[in-house]
Design a protein around this motif. Structure first.
Motif: not given
Length: 683
Positions: A114-115, A139-141, A413-419, A422-431
């Protein structure tokens, strides 16, 4: 090249394709015989074919029903001449062909697919296909890290956790856009004690043992070669190598190398390097089979051309069945892993900044549907798509806000396209930022004023280690043919300018005479290429004369300066300064290709800084003359670029004074660096 190949009755790989196409096109009977011999033609990875290969298929299978498999979303070899439009051209060549779309992914999980689909849907004109997958998975990290060190450390920690939870080492991969990106991650994996192998990070001639052998042979050829002696292996054998220097003039290079290995015992000390040492010996044997000159000097001339070409062979394969795989995305094509990390997803790295290709292809050869900048971005998007779909269960897309240079890097710019998946597919983390490593120890830092020139500042900007070799260690290097040609042209221009100052005009015969005199007085390092350089130089100088380049009378020629600038000293030589109606014009001659605007502006701005400080002349105009192309560029915004140049010079001076001489390896830059042999970090 082609004339020499015909003379020696040699064919290269491209010849095998091109000549086969010509044979079939000119000899219908031969084509019919082969077409009847192969009634069924099957082709896999059709999107990776170039135009010659496509034409070969069209000819052989023209009267049959070829079966081809391809995915336009995985067309990532444009630099080889492949095109994502190949499948569309196939349909045009075989209009009766039936297209079957395979949209089910049997490798990756639903979330990964999906991503990846959300990303690749942004490419225009792709063949429509409904991507889906039956397998579930996490989920994709998507990680945002504070800096490059945090990114590399986080990848290593997560890989360590995966290994402890049962994931085999060989089922974990780090896929990088370039080999340079892999270096800090490989270092972090090593720091965590994780077995790993960097695949394709270095070519055969970049392997440490091969660089040792090249250094030894260079010292035998020239016992005063300080760059070669900077390699510890060569320095340790210096007395032996100097003894060989006498015998080298009489020995066949095959015998010389055999005796060197026997007496030095080098190969026996490095059992893991035996395969590459043996291949180096085989390469020497192959050279002697095709060359009538079996001397060490002939071998080294050949080797220098191979290294300069940038075309290297792969090293002996590494046995690494149980290790984390670190490689470029291009090298991962066709592979799959349980867990995949894709680092450095920032603008300028993926997608890469647009850069001029090594060779410009004529428009007729380029694919008709997508030309220009958008196609470059589309291929970069396909590259990320390929990387994402190498993952079976776990996918990590990482980036850092800060890499080298201190500036903040924008996310890809590709990260916004991956987003968009949806949030159920992609989970974001601040390191958070990792603990800063200890600052590198100062090496030969300056306690007083630092003396810099444009070349010194430019060298430090490119790679502080190169600056250290040249300006601190003062390792001498042999000037290249291109550099000596530049010296010749500058000397001709200086002499012609001096004649103009004496009131004489510069006619075509006079200019030709000056050029001949300078060539006679100059020792050129490459006699084989000397006629071409001489011919081209004469043409460039005459074209400059015809354009009126010698009409104005110069006031200063080859004018040196040495001025104090905010705690450091700037020195240099200005090619030419003319008086204008309203002030002064600094002219800088370039004998090579046009440089980047940033580098061009820095150089002439430093000259302006030197001229105002040493000669007290202003206002100034700045002009750059490219002799090869005939282009003259007037640089605008003099005051602003002079301020920027002063700031940049002060930054470099601070680094030199503090002894910060870290390496900044980058493949193209390392390939041309004269200290590549000595540097352990060179790519």
């Amino acid at each position: 090249y082609e004339k020499e190949c015909r003379k020696q009755r040699l064919l290269d790989f491209d010849d095998l394709l091109l000549l086969a196409v010509r044979l079939f096109e000119k000899n219908p009977a031969v084509l019919r015989r082969y077409a009847s011999r192969y009634p069924h033609v099957l082709v896999d990875e059709y999107q990776d074919l170039n135009l010659t290969q496509e034409r070969l298929i069209e000819l052989v299978a023209g009267g049959a029903d070829p079966f081809v498999v391809g995915d336009d979303d995985q067309s990532i070899y444009r630099f080889r001449g492949a095109s994502r439009a190949s499948l569309e051209r196939f349909v045009g060549s075989f209009p009766s062909a039936r297209t079957i779309t395979l949209g089910r992914n049997r490798r990756s999980s639903r979330r990964i697919v999906s991503a990846a689909a959300a990303l690749i849907d942004h490419n225009p004109d792709r063949l429509t296909k409904q991507l889906r997958a039956p397998q579930s998975g996490p989920a994709v990290q998507m990680w945002e890290c504070a800096d490059a060190i945090s990114e590399a450390s986080s990848i290593a920690r997560e890989a360590d956790s995966l290994v402890h939870s049962g994931t085999p080492l060989s089922s974990i991969a780090v896929l990088c856009r370039t080999n340079a990106i892999a270096r800090p991650i490989a270092a972090a994996l090593a720091a965590h004690g994780l077995p790993h192998v960097v695949i394709g990070g270095h070519g055969f001639h970049d392997q440490p043992e091969i660089k040792d052998l090249i250094a030894m042979l260079r010292v035998i050829r020239d016992p005063g070669d300080m760059v070669a002696l900077a390699r510890p292996a060569a320095a340790a054998l210096q007395p032996l190598l100097e003894r060989f220097a006498v015998a080298a003039k009489q020995l066949d290079v095959r015998d010389l190398f055999f005796e060197l290995m026997e007496q030095s015992g080098y190969a026996g000390e490095l059992p893991g390097a035996t395969a590459n040492v043996s291949r180096f010996a085989e390469n020497i044997g192959e050279f002697c089979e095709t060359s009538t000159d079996h001397s060490l000097d002939a071998l080294m001339r050949r080797l220098e051309l191979v290294l300069l070409s940038g075309e290297d062979e792969a090293p002996a394969p590494v046995e690494a069945s149980d290790a984390i795989q670190v490689m470029t995305i291009h090298q991962s094509k066709g592979l799959e892993f349980d867990a995949v990390f894709v680092p450095a997803l920032v603008e300028g790295r993926l997608p890469q900044s647009s850069r001029s290709p090594r060779f410009e292809l004529p428009p007729a050869v380029l694919e008709p549907l997508v030309r220009g900048r958008e196609d470059v971005i589309a291929e970069e998007r396909r590259l990320l798509y390929v990387a994402m779909t190498r993952a079976r269960r776990r996918l990590y897309l990482t980036r850092a806000t800060h890499y080298e240079g201190g500036r903040r890097w924008r996310e890809s710019r590709f990260l916004n396209e991956v987003r968009e998946a949806g949030p159920r597919v992609v989970v974001e983390t601040q390191v958070a930022a990792a603990a800063s490593p200890p600052a590198p120890a100062a090496v030969n830092g300056h306690s007083g004023d630092v003396h810099l020139s444009y070349s010194a500042i430019s060298a430090y900007q490119d790679c502080p280690r190169q600056y250290w070799y040249r300006h601190v260690e003062r390792l001498p290097v042999v000037q290249s043919a291109e550099a000596v040609h530049g010296v010749i042209l500058h000397e001709v221009l200086r002499r012609a300018g001096e004649l103009r100052k004496q009131g004489e005009s510069i006619s075509a015969p006079r200019l030709k005479s000056i050029h001949e005199d300078v060539w006679t007085e100059t020792s050129f390092p490459d006699p084989r290429r000397a006629p071409a350089f001489k011919r081209n130089g004469a043409a460039e100088l005459e074209a400059y004369r015809v354009r009126g380049g010698f009409d104005p009378v110069p006031v200063y020629l080859e004018q040196p300066f040495d001025v104090a600038v905010d705690g450091w000293n700037l020195r240099g030589i200005i090619d030419r300064i003319d008086r204008t109606g309203e002030g002064w014009r600094i002219i800088d001659y370039k004998s090579g290709r046009p440089v980047t605007r940033r580098r061009r502006d820095l150089q002439v701005a430093l000259y302006a800084l030197g001229a105002t400080g040493a000669l007290k002349i202003e206002p100034l105009e700045l002009e750059v003359v490219y002799l090869a192309s005939g282009e003259s560029v007037r640089v605008e915004g003099v005051s602003a670029i002079v301020r920027d140049a002063e700031v940049e010079g002060s930054r470099v001076a601070d680094g030199v004074r503090a002894g910060r001489f870290e390496s900044r390896p980058e493949r193209r830059r390392c390939r041309l660096c004269p200290y590549r042999l000595a540097c352990t970090d060179a790519l």
